[in-house]
Design an enzyme around this catalytic site. Sequence first.
Site, PDB file in Angstrom:
ATOM      1  N   HIS A   1       0.838  -1.246   0.070  1.00  0.00           N
ATOM      2  CA  HIS A   1      -0.039  -0.207  -0.136  1.00  0.00           C
ATOM      3  C   HIS A   1       0.986   1.189  -0.034  1.00  0.00           C
ATOM      4  O   HIS A   1       1.423   1.531   1.094  1.00  0.00           O
ATOM      5  CB  HIS A   1      -0.887   0.152   1.189  1.00  0.00           C
ATOM      6  CG  HIS A   1      -1.840  -1.004   1.079  1.00  0.00           C
ATOM      7  ND1 HIS A   1      -2.857  -1.259   0.383  1.00  0.00           N
ATOM      8  CD2 HIS A   1      -2.191  -2.180   2.011  1.00  0.00           C
ATOM      9  CE1 HIS A   1      -3.817  -2.066   0.575  1.00  0.00           C
ATOM     10  NE2 HIS A   1      -3.213  -3.004   1.599  1.00  0.00           N
TER      11      HIS A   1
ATOM     12  N   HIS B   1      -0.644  -6.340  -5.402  1.00  0.00           N
ATOM     13  CA  HIS B   1      -0.836  -7.825  -4.721  1.00  0.00           C
ATOM     14  C   HIS B   1      -0.123  -8.854  -5.644  1.00  0.00           C
ATOM     15  O   HIS B   1      -0.464  -8.967  -6.880  1.00  0.00           O
ATOM     16  CB  HIS B   1      -2.093  -8.000  -4.773  1.00  0.00           C
ATOM     17  CG  HIS B   1      -2.280  -9.537  -4.604  1.00  0.00           C
ATOM     18  ND1 HIS B   1      -3.033 -10.526  -5.227  1.00  0.00           N
ATOM     19  CD2 HIS B   1      -2.358 -10.239  -3.087  1.00  0.00           C
ATOM     20  CE1 HIS B   1      -2.956 -11.689  -4.590  1.00  0.00           C
ATOM     21  NE2 HIS B   1      -2.720 -11.392  -3.448  1.00  0.00           N
TER      22      HIS B   1
ATOM     23  N   ASN C   1       0.708 -13.438  -5.236  1.00  0.00           N
ATOM     24  CA  ASN C   1       0.813 -14.710  -4.423  1.00  0.00           C
ATOM     25  C   ASN C   1       1.358 -15.490  -5.417  1.00  0.00           C
ATOM     26  O   ASN C   1       0.826 -15.966  -6.534  1.00  0.00           O
ATOM     27  CB  ASN C   1      -0.672 -14.774  -4.108  1.00  0.00           C
ATOM     28  CG  ASN C   1      -1.033 -16.161  -3.183  1.00  0.00           C
ATOM     29  OD1 ASN C   1      -1.389 -17.045  -3.719  1.00  0.00           O
ATOM     30  ND2 ASN C   1      -0.397 -16.003  -2.041  1.00  0.00           N
TER      31      ASN C   1
ATOM     32  N   HIS D   1       0.331  -5.415 -17.796  1.00  0.00           N
ATOM     33  CA  HIS D   1      -0.281  -6.478 -18.657  1.00  0.00           C
ATOM     34  C   HIS D   1       0.815  -7.024 -19.331  1.00  0.00           C
ATOM     35  O   HIS D   1       0.734  -8.170 -19.677  1.00  0.00           O
ATOM     36  CB  HIS D   1      -1.645  -6.145 -19.263  1.00  0.00           C
ATOM     37  CG  HIS D   1      -2.806  -5.993 -18.387  1.00  0.00           C
ATOM     38  ND1 HIS D   1      -3.517  -7.135 -17.872  1.00  0.00           N
ATOM     39  CD2 HIS D   1      -3.378  -4.846 -17.789  1.00  0.00           C
ATOM     40  CE1 HIS D   1      -4.385  -6.721 -16.853  1.00  0.00           C
ATOM     41  NE2 HIS D   1      -4.107  -5.232 -16.875  1.00  0.00           N
TER      42      HIS D   1
ATOM     43  N   GLY E   1      -5.243 -19.976  11.092  1.00  0.00           N
ATOM     44  CA  GLY E   1      -3.838 -19.513  10.887  1.00  0.00           C
ATOM     45  C   GLY E   1      -3.577 -18.333  11.655  1.00  0.00           C
ATOM     46  O   GLY E   1      -4.336 -17.959  12.656  1.00  0.00           O
TER      47      GLY E   1
END
Length: 313
Positions: free
Chosen positions: A103, A113, A115, A152, A266
């Site tokens: 951020h 983001h 992952n 992209h 978690g």
Amino acid sequence: MAQPDIEAVKAYLLDLQDRVCAALEREDGAARFREDRWERPGGGASVHGGGRTRVITDGAVFEQGGVNFSHVHGATLPPSATAQRPELAGRGFQALGVSLVMHPRNPYVPTSHCNVRFFQAEKAGAEPVWWIGGGFDLTPYYGFDDDCVHWHRTAKRACDPFGADYHARFKRWCDEYFYIKHRREPRGVGGLFFDDLDERGFDHCFAFLRSVGDRYLDAYLPIVQRRKHLPYGERERDFQLYRRGRYVEFNLVYDRGTLFGLQSNGRTESILMSLPPLVRWRYDWRPQPGTAEARLYDYYLQPRDWLAGEKQP
């Protein structure tokens, strides 16, 4: 067909976390990541294992961000993991991944983001079932065409060596996944998203996972460098905090990783590090027509082919 090499996946993910954190610290120039190493013991715990949580706060560029590694085991897959694959209900599992959210302080720098993760569902007397997932996506507050094209284009380069349909397929999946249904709007301008991927064997999938993870910095840092010194005022900051509310809503209501972490008991601090430090909500707020804020909704938050017209290699 090669069997999954979990130790190789773990070594790659730990190295990826190190490389990403070092690069983001250099870009920020002021703040450093704080690291928490954590473990959940075995025995009666529903989930055991551990990880490295790294969080940066109050930086010159990044107001807050986190880059997390975890490797956890459990006796039963949580509902978020079996919703798409009900035949795996009741199996034990292990899950490894790196997840990061940054951020920025300047409203002209997008939130990002990324992952990458590996899952294996296990059952005594049966072959393990494994898959990979991940991707990266961009959430601007004020859009720029060249940022979107660069993002992209880099995503496409990550995909091209692995399948002619990979980029179009996983871009479309990203547009569909990062959609805030109760707002009827996308979270951002997309990128890549894939899950439950095991086609063409472990070696192919692991190479693709590495390609996506390794391209994140190539995609994000040039955008940060172009925008981090742009002047802004209270109007832009206020809109940034308002739009961050959409990020919170998506992560708490829809995000598979957040739901998996919470449902599997978690580490809460690590799971929720993706949330921004400051955010605002307003009742039924709408941007004034013709403003830069309205253009985010009218133009940038509309799924489109950002690479249309580019010559293909």
